[in-house]
Design a protein around this motif. Structure first.
Motif, short mmCIF file in Angstrom:
data_model
loop_
_atom_site.label_atom_id
_atom_site.label_comp_id
_atom_site.label_asym_id
_atom_site.label_seq_id
_atom_site.Cartn_x
_atom_site.Cartn_y
_atom_site.Cartn_z
N ALA A 12 27.78 -27.03 -22.93
CA ALA A 12 28.96 -26.21 -23.21
C ALA A 12 29.72 -25.80 -21.96
O ALA A 12 30.91 -25.47 -22.03
CB ALA A 12 28.53 -24.96 -23.98
N SER A 13 29.06 -25.83 -20.79
CA SER A 13 29.77 -25.35 -19.60
C SER A 13 30.60 -26.46 -18.95
O SER A 13 31.25 -26.24 -17.94
CB SER A 13 28.79 -24.76 -18.58
N GLY A 14 30.59 -27.65 -19.56
CA GLY A 14 31.39 -28.75 -19.00
C GLY A 14 32.85 -28.64 -19.39
O GLY A 14 33.29 -27.66 -19.99
N ILE A 32 29.01 -19.03 -32.54
CA ILE A 32 28.79 -20.15 -31.61
C ILE A 32 27.52 -19.88 -30.79
O ILE A 32 27.37 -18.81 -30.19
CB ILE A 32 29.98 -20.30 -30.65
N ILE A 33 26.64 -20.89 -30.78
CA ILE A 33 25.46 -20.85 -29.90
C ILE A 33 25.67 -21.96 -28.88
O ILE A 33 26.02 -23.08 -29.27
CB ILE A 33 24.16 -21.18 -30.68
N THR A 34 25.47 -21.68 -27.61
CA THR A 34 25.62 -22.75 -26.62
C THR A 34 24.28 -23.02 -25.94
O THR A 34 23.43 -22.13 -25.82
CB THR A 34 26.66 -22.37 -25.53
N LEU A 35 24.12 -24.26 -25.52
CA LEU A 35 22.91 -24.66 -24.80
C LEU A 35 23.34 -25.48 -23.60
O LEU A 35 24.01 -26.52 -23.75
CB LEU A 35 22.02 -25.50 -25.75
N GLU A 41 31.13 -19.70 -17.73
CA GLU A 41 31.95 -18.73 -16.99
C GLU A 41 31.95 -17.43 -17.79
O GLU A 41 31.99 -17.48 -19.03
CB GLU A 41 33.39 -19.23 -16.88
N PRO A 42 31.93 -16.27 -17.12
CA PRO A 42 31.80 -15.00 -17.85
C PRO A 42 32.82 -14.84 -18.98
O PRO A 42 32.47 -14.38 -20.07
CB PRO A 42 32.00 -13.94 -16.76
N ASP A 43 34.08 -15.27 -18.79
CA ASP A 43 35.09 -15.11 -19.84
C ASP A 43 34.75 -15.93 -21.07
O ASP A 43 35.04 -15.53 -22.20
CB ASP A 43 36.47 -15.53 -19.34
N GLN A 50 25.42 -16.47 -28.79
CA GLN A 50 24.26 -16.52 -27.89
C GLN A 50 24.40 -17.70 -26.94
O GLN A 50 24.72 -18.82 -27.35
CB GLN A 50 22.94 -16.66 -28.66
N GLU A 51 24.15 -17.42 -25.67
CA GLU A 51 24.21 -18.46 -24.66
C GLU A 51 22.77 -18.78 -24.26
O GLU A 51 22.11 -17.95 -23.64
CB GLU A 51 25.02 -17.93 -23.46
#
Ligand code: AKB
Length: 339
Positions: A12-14, A32-35, A41-43, A50-51
């Motif tokens: 998700a951070s891509g 939304i759950i990210t893995l 990024e904080p925003d 949940q991250e």
């Protein structure tokens, strides 16, 4: 205990994750759950329920997500891109293939446990193609999904194989079992062209020469382009890529005639991109220092794709052609970013 229905986004951070989280949180009612191995990024982090920081190869972690949530939509974005994968083919296979297999198995188990198919969105790539030489590339023009499926990179091999794995889970999973188990994963793949974002800079890809050129010019940095001026591959503005994922995710299953779809928007040569960039940033310092090996990868990718199936089956229509992408999205947003 009732599990909460959610959408899961891996990697998700891509670059795609950035736009996807923003769009999903604005328009979708699911949590939304990210893995990802990297923190958001904080925003962006504020937009998700949940991250989870961790690897798609960590089976125990996937088990925990399975126990806690009812996932009915997956965007499996985690991948190592083409240039990076050539330097570390074993790691690429682990992340791109084994990681995808874990996620498909996770989706299968989710589907079996809640009784509804899990819609599984998979970003494949034009890297799944492999054209043998430039005369063939020139002759081939707009390629169809099933043509030239002979990739010559680790990443391309990984993507093509995972397209097949997805189709296997969707249509044939454990075909010799007494009960029918296929159909729990509703696998849908998009073969993306090079994506160009105004808000993030890619890393590890081979189509990166285009976004790198634009971002360097906007920052007043010299840019030695590693691709030849006549290099031509398909590109797309990131918002259209994100919209395409959301549109395909929402398409009625019965409208889909394939599991893998091409999508395209514009396909300028490197020199044509340079000309547009110079118009916007007249002091841009762009030169050509061709990396023959990376060029070989670009030459094996098609000059354009035939996306009529995506247009017909789920109404794909890019909002940004070349001029609009630069005039209304890339240049103004990038200018703003580096002010
Ligand atoms: C890459 O260059 O590896 C990616 C892609 C075209 O899939 N951007």
């Amino acid at each position: 205990m009732l599990r909460t229905p959610v959408v899961l986004i891996t990697g998700a951070s891509g670059e795609i994750g950035h736009g996807l989280i923003t769009s999903l949180s604005a328009h979708n009612h699911r949590r939304i759950i990210t893995l990802d191995v990297k923190a958001l990024e904080p925003d962006l982090g504020k937009l998700v329920h949940q991250e989870v920081i961790g690897s798609i190869l960590d089976v125990a972690l996937l088990e925990r997500i399975l126990a806690e949530y009812e996932v009915d939509l997956v965007f499996h974005l985690a991948a190592l891109l083409s240039t990076r994968s050539e330097f570390t083919p074993m790691a690429a296979h682990q992340v791109n293939v084994e990681g995808t297999l874990h996620l498909l198995e996770f989706a299968q188990r989710q589907g079996e446990s809640h009784g509804r198919p899990v819609v599984f969105l998979y970003p494949s790539s034009i890297a799944a193609y492999g054209l043998p030489d430039l005369p063939t590339k020139d002759r081939a023009g707009r390629v169809l999904e099933d043509d030239y499926n002979t990739p010559s990179t680790m990443y391309g091999c990984n993507k093509l194989y995972c397209e097949h794995l997805g189709r296997y889970y969707a249509r044939h999973y454990k075909r010799l079992a007494p009960e029918t188990l296929a159909g729990k994963v509703d696998f849908r793949a998009i073969r993306f062209p090079g994506l160009i974002s105004a808000v993030t800079v890619p890393s590890g890809g081979t189509s990166d020469f285009a976004p790198e050129m634009i971002h360097a010019a906007a920052q007043g940095k010299a840019f030695p382009c590693f691709a030849r001026p006549d290099t031509r591959i398909p590109f797309m503005a990131m918002p259209d890529g994100v919209t395409a994922l959301l549109q395909l995710a929402a398409a009625p299953h019965e409208n889909l005639t394939r599991t893998v779809y091409n999508i395209g928007a514009f396909n300028p040569s490197a020199a044509e991109i340079e000309a547009i960039v110079r118009k916007a940033f007249p002091f841009a310092e762009i030169s050509y220092q061709v990396d023959v090996k990376r060029q070989g990868i670009l030459d094996s990718w098609p000059a354009d794709v035939d996306d009529s199936a995506a247009r017909h089956d789920w109404g794909f229509t890019p909002q940004y052609d070349l001029d609009r992408a630069f005039d209304e999205y890339l240049i103004p947003t990038i200018r703003q970013r580096y002010r």
